[in-house]
Design a protein around this motif. Sequence first.
Motif, PDB file in Angstrom:
ATOM      1  N   TYR A 145       8.366 -13.774  30.703  1.00 13.93           N
ATOM      2  CA  TYR A 145       6.926 -13.603  30.539  1.00 13.93           C
ATOM      3  C   TYR A 145       6.384 -14.460  29.392  1.00 13.93           C
ATOM      4  N   VAL A 178      -1.385 -14.922  31.341  1.00 13.18           N
ATOM      5  CA  VAL A 178      -0.657 -14.358  32.495  1.00 13.18           C
ATOM      6  C   VAL A 178      -1.398 -13.094  32.904  1.00 13.18           C
ATOM      7  N   TYR A 226      10.182  -9.705  29.312  1.00 13.66           N
ATOM      8  CA  TYR A 226       9.138 -10.270  28.455  1.00 13.66           C
ATOM      9  C   TYR A 226       9.671 -11.488  27.703  1.00 13.66           C
ATOM     10  N   VAL A 251       0.749  -8.201  35.459  1.00 18.27           N
ATOM     11  CA  VAL A 251       2.186  -7.986  35.587  1.00 18.27           C
ATOM     12  C   VAL A 251       2.475  -6.561  35.125  1.00 18.27           C
TER      13      VAL A 251
END
Length: 481
Positions: free
Chosen positions: A72, A82, A68, A85
Amino acid sequence: MGVSDDLLQAILEDLYEQGPCGYVSTRLDGTILRVNETLLRWIGAVRDDMIAVRRFQDILTVPGKLFYENQYFPLLRLQGSVQEVTFDLVRRGREPLPVLVNSLQRTDADGRPVLIAHAMFDATDRRAYEQELIRSRRSAEQLAAVVRMSSDAIVSMSAEGIVTTWNAAAERLFGYPAHGIVGRDLRTILAPAKEHALWQHIWAELRSARAVQLEMVGSCINGRTVEVSAGFTPHPDLLGNLGAVSVIMRDIAERRAVERLQQEFLEVTTHELRTPLTGIRANAQLMQRRGAYNERAVAAIISQADTLKRLTDDLLLASQIQADRLTLVPEQTDLVTAARAAVQSLGVDESVIRVEAPAEPLMVEVDQHRLGQVVTNLLTNAIKYSPEGGEITVRVAPHMEEARVSVVDHGVEISRDALPHLFDRFYRVSGGTGRVPGLGLGLYISWRIVEAHGGRIDVESTPGYGSTFTVALPMQRGSAG
Ligand code: ADP
């Protein structure tokens, strides 16, 4: 209207809190500002311990947290959102929960990012499904490797008989490369070996979901034919109809050769055993008829019983050797004495079999009984395959690091073609040696015994002269004459 608005608000609120998704909103640094009931329930936490206390990345497993922060979040900043995931949420007292996360960055009126909203779905089923996929893919890969490496030809074909896969063993068996046969009808190169088993029959069975096993004849690329045993396995499709067929084929030429050999062996053995038995019976009958003891008949019975015993002993020993159960009891042995003893055991005097040996002992470490058997076998052969009165010599001598014993005869010549097979099990030279009895085991047994002693047997045969069999054994240090 006001009531209605309130109601709507309540419904939305309820949906937000209790719906099937987990929601969490955070500051840019991850600090949790809002979280719904569903997510709290998933992770087994209470709201007060979360709001303004914990960060989103703190409810992820360690690898998830690292991912993360390093991947991310920067991506989210860059793209603004995003999707889809997977992360694992840490749960109190339970296994982590896999979730599918969608994240959105929210901006203020000036377009500056201020908040992040994450929505997530329980991905347990999906994860299980993915793992199942990975597992089945792995087992499919393993299966493919087995097919590739298999020594059996493995072929698959469509329900119409069109070849779809053709492994390396099939290439070797038929000579066709995969690209030369895939897409063709298997029937063009394979036919049932027997009339009654026609292709129609095979297909009828396969369509009834029954496997078929039968012998077939294949046509190779070089025009030769190959006998195979073929196993057809039907694979139904989702509707239960015949979808595909796998065929496993094995060359049965070797099996056929073994069957022939067994048959031959049975015939030869029966014949060889029956000859002395017939003799024993005839001599016993002779005495019975005359009602009197007969010296010659008894001697013949004993000699024939000895022949029978030798034959059965050889059969037994050969089968022990074949099963790697030959045991040796090695001891210090003088080869000269052993060779003379073997000559004497045949009951012929030294004028028939001449012994040439050094005066002093030639020591070897051998199993005396077994070595005696070897020399006796060679001597018996020399007698069997020589004309009456042919001169036979046993020569014992050291040679370099070896102690050698040779049996030299002036009998029938052994053809060049036969030489490489002489020590094979059940091998007998056809033709030349005519009706001399034997099972073709003597040399096989002798060779294996000598080999087990770390030695070897060589043979030389000269037309018009005869044969020499030489046993060479490693010599004991310091015993060379
Ligand atoms: P068997 O004597 O029972 O046939 P062996 O294994 O002892 O079996 O010998 C195999 C074959 O080798 C014999 O059948 C014979 O043709 C050949 N052979 C063996 N020894 C001799 C020999 N001294 N001279 C000629 N041929 C021999």
